[in-house]
Design an enzyme around this catalytic site. Structure first.
Site, PDB file in Angstrom:
ATOM      1  N   GLY A  13       0.822  -1.198   0.000  1.00  0.00           N
ATOM      2  CA  GLY A  13       0.000   0.000   0.000  1.00  0.00           C
ATOM      3  C   GLY A  13       0.856   1.247   0.000  1.00  0.00           C
ATOM      4  O   GLY A  13       2.003   1.232  -0.434  1.00  0.00           O
ATOM      5  N   SER A  14       0.314   2.329   0.499  1.00  0.00           N
ATOM      6  CA  SER A  14       1.006   3.610   0.456  1.00  0.00           C
ATOM      7  C   SER A  14       2.118   3.668   1.496  1.00  0.00           C
ATOM      8  O   SER A  14       2.090   2.971   2.521  1.00  0.00           O
ATOM      9  CB  SER A  14       0.017   4.748   0.702  1.00  0.00           C
ATOM     10  OG  SER A  14      -0.414   4.760   2.057  1.00  0.00           O
TER      11      SER A  14
ATOM     12  N   VAL B  55       0.891   4.788   5.174  1.00  0.00           N
ATOM     13  CA  VAL B  55       0.257   3.695   5.929  1.00  0.00           C
ATOM     14  C   VAL B  55       1.280   2.610   6.237  1.00  0.00           C
ATOM     15  O   VAL B  55       1.281   2.024   7.330  1.00  0.00           O
ATOM     16  CB  VAL B  55      -0.950   3.120   5.160  1.00  0.00           C
ATOM     17  CG1 VAL B  55      -1.552   1.944   5.913  1.00  0.00           C
ATOM     18  CG2 VAL B  55      -2.005   4.196   4.938  1.00  0.00           C
ATOM     19  N   GLY B  56       2.171   2.343   5.295  1.00  0.00           N
ATOM     20  CA  GLY B  56       3.220   1.354   5.526  1.00  0.00           C
ATOM     21  C   GLY B  56       4.091   1.690   6.717  1.00  0.00           C
ATOM     22  O   GLY B  56       4.500   0.804   7.486  1.00  0.00           O
TER      23      GLY B  56
ATOM     24  N   GLU C 103       5.754  -3.462   0.733  1.00  0.00           N
ATOM     25  CA  GLU C 103       5.860  -3.090  -0.685  1.00  0.00           C
ATOM     26  C   GLU C 103       5.036  -1.824  -0.839  1.00  0.00           C
ATOM     27  O   GLU C 103       3.818  -1.861  -0.901  1.00  0.00           O
ATOM     28  CB  GLU C 103       5.358  -4.226  -1.580  1.00  0.00           C
ATOM     29  CG  GLU C 103       5.902  -4.177  -2.999  1.00  0.00           C
ATOM     30  CD  GLU C 103       5.233  -3.098  -3.845  1.00  0.00           C
ATOM     31  OE1 GLU C 103       5.878  -2.034  -4.064  1.00  0.00           O
ATOM     32  OE2 GLU C 103       4.096  -3.302  -4.260  1.00  0.00           O
TER      33      GLU C 103
ATOM     34  N   CYS D 209       2.197   0.123  -8.831  1.00  0.00           N
ATOM     35  CA  CYS D 209       3.322   0.615  -8.024  1.00  0.00           C
ATOM     36  C   CYS D 209       4.560   0.809  -8.890  1.00  0.00           C
ATOM     37  O   CYS D 209       5.456   1.586  -8.543  1.00  0.00           O
ATOM     38  CB  CYS D 209       3.604  -0.320  -6.858  1.00  0.00           C
ATOM     39  SG  CYS D 209       3.717  -2.047  -7.300  1.00  0.00           S
TER      40      CYS D 209
END
Length: 547
Positions: A282-283, A286-287, A304, A338
């Site tokens: 994800g972003s 948030v990661g 990732e 991505c």
């Protein structure tokens, strides 16, 4: 993905190989699809491919061997029309707790099975996916918004990973290490982590789960999957396929459980000491939160995250090749991969030629319904993406950028459609430091190859990169210790469309994680160093004499 050029036109050929809430109930019984004329709110209210996948008008969004859910009911919205596709009753944190207990109850039995036996089930998963590749690919297209060929290609990627993991199940090798002590031998071996939590994003709602699940399962783990809250039907459809395989082989569905839900589920998983490994896609913002929460309990995270990828086009490169790769890289999945191309660095002597060819290509791109034959550009996934697109262009033009093509929202086609956009801009503009996750390609002149490499590396993210050149000196500088700092470093191909055989992932704010091929399987296992004394004496290491 293959491409071909005809004059100034570029055509893509995609190969298959490669909340509306209401009161929750404890268990919902299956319901049939409503006839089209009884619920005009629903788009494609009874497409056959949804029924083929076992989806209904109302679906339970939690599985641990049984389908039960206690959360609010949400609607899955088609990004093409903005209308609901079907409804899903989501999971609660209490449902998550039940799922974890189900997985814990069966993980040891699964871990004891020989790895090739586990691999055989993953082979069967691949076969089940083959039977459902068209309906599942079409569901991805309907619910996520990518064109049908890309949706089918995504399912194919999971199939390929199943084939890979089946073979890998016979090659989870350790090492034999020489010991400095007589009559001793050292071994390195691997064992399962136990439970693996997988949190996936909307843009690849099948493949990224497949990368993680196939490898984690053959390594002997139980897998708990939280799919994207905006692609819940895909999560349910894939889970049904997994469940069929495991249940008919006599295994508990608790090994392949899943939940549809919001951030509370992800937070519970990230903070759960019973889940030693959490894989998050994800972003970057948030990661970072996931990583901090997992690290606070000394768990392991596999990230990732964002890309912000660049291609360098040198003065001696094959310009047709570079332009074809750049168009797919920037426009494929409407710029929501991505690995999508965001920055194109063009040597100043060929800049005008490259821009001319890009403009010719962009003018021919068919935009529309992703399920319609001939469409190459579908919608952005949500209205939020449309706002990001508009805000990025405002920022770019405020920083001196010039829109050469596109720049418009297309509400006449649907609520989430935008034009793929080319923006000529300076390499020091701040906007290019950010990943917008929309089909905006920044075109940047450069003079010196070393400076182009520096600019490639001058962003916080480090996922994918490529160079187009026919000079072997530039190839090896690009691949060298002071070349690209990304996890994926390509030559004469674009940034997008990675194969499953290599490790996939990136450096810096992309998260340093690696998934899929190479030795990525090791992330799902514990490493053990074993020293075995087969003699009658007890010599100590380093020659220590302890009396």
């Amino acid at each position: 993905v293959s491409t071909q050029s005809t004059g100034s036109f570029i055509m893509f050929r995609f190969a298959l190989a490669s909340p509306l809430c209401r009161a929750p109930s404890t268990i919902l019984k299956s319901q049939s699809f409503l006839p089209t004329n009884t619920n005009p709110r629903f788009v494609h209210s009874s497409p056959s491919f949804l029924k083929d996948l076992g989806l209904e008008s109302l679906n339970l969004g939690c599985y641990d061997g049984a389908w039960k859910a206690n959360g609010p009911v949400i609607e899955s919205i088609s990004p093409t029309t903005g209308k609901p596709i079907a409804s899903v009753q989501t999971a609660t944190v209490q449902d998550y707790e039940r799922v974890v207990k189900s997985a814990l109850a069966v993980k040891e039995q699964w871990a004891e099975k020989p790895a090739p036996v586990r691999g055989e089930l993953i082979r069967q998963v691949g076969e089940e996916l083959r039977k459902n590749i068209i309906p599942l690919g079409r569901l991805v297209s309907l619910e996520m918004g990518k064109i049908e060929a890309e949706g089918i290609g995504e399912v194919q990627e999971y199939i390929d990973v199943c084939d890979y993991a089946t073979g890998l199940s016979r090659m989870l090798n350790g090492k034999v290490i020489p010991s400095e002590r007589s009559d001793h031998i050292m071994l390195e071996k691997w064992s399962p982590m136990g439970l693996v939590g997988v949190i996936t994003a909307f843009n690849f709602p099948v493949a990224v789960y497949g990368w993680n699940a196939a490898l984690a399962l053959i390594c002997g783990n139980a897998v708990i999957w939280k799919g994207s809250p905006t692609t819940p039907l895909t999560t349910i459809a894939v889970t049904k396929i997994m469940a069929r395989v495991f249940e008919r082989n006599g295994y508990s569905g608790g090994l392949v459980s899943s939940l549809c839900g919001g951030a509370d589920i992800g937070e519970a998983m990230s903070g759960d000491e019973r889940v030693p490994l959490v894989s998050f896609t994800g972003s970057t913002p948030v990661g970072k939160k996931v990583a901090t929460r997992v690290a606070s309990r000394l768990g392991v995270y596999l990230l990732e995250l964002g890309g912000n990828n660049a291609t360098i086009v040198t003065e001696d490169s094959d310009l047709d090749l570079a332009v074809r790769a750049s168009v797919f890289g920037a426009v494929g999945t409407a710029g929501q991969r991505c690995t999508s191309l965001r920055r194109l660095y063009i040597q100043e002597s060929v800049y005008d030629k490259v821009v001319e060819r890009l403009l010719a290509a962009y003018k021919t791109l068919p935009i529309g319904d992703p399920l319609k034959a001939g469409t190459l550009v579908g919608p952005l996934h949500t209205q939020g993406g449309v706002k990001i697109y508009q805000d990025a262009l405002k920022e770019a033009t405020a920083q001196g950028g010039k829109i050469l093509h596109g720049g418009r929202v297309l509400p006449n086609i649907g609520p989430n459609f935008v034009e793929p956009t080319l923006v000529s801009i300076s390499g020091d503009a701040k906007v290019i430091q950010k990943e917008s996750f929309v089909p905006i390609l920044y075109l940047i002149k450069y003079r010196d190859f070393d400076d182009a490499i520096r600019q490639n590396n001058a962003v916080a993210q480090g996922l994918s990169s490529s160079v187009f050149t026919n000079k072997h000196q530039q190839v090896w500088k690009w691949l060298g210790p002071n070349g690209s700092d990304c996890g994926i470093v390509n030559v004469n191909i674009g940034t997008s469309g990675a194969e499953i055989g290599g490790a996939f992932g990136g450096n810096k704010e992309t998260g340093w994680g690696r998934e899929c091929g190479s030795d990525s399987w090791k992330a799902y296992m514990k490493r053990h160093t074993c020293t075995i004394n087969y003699g009658t004496k007890l010599p100590l290491a380093q020659g220590i004499n302890f009396g």
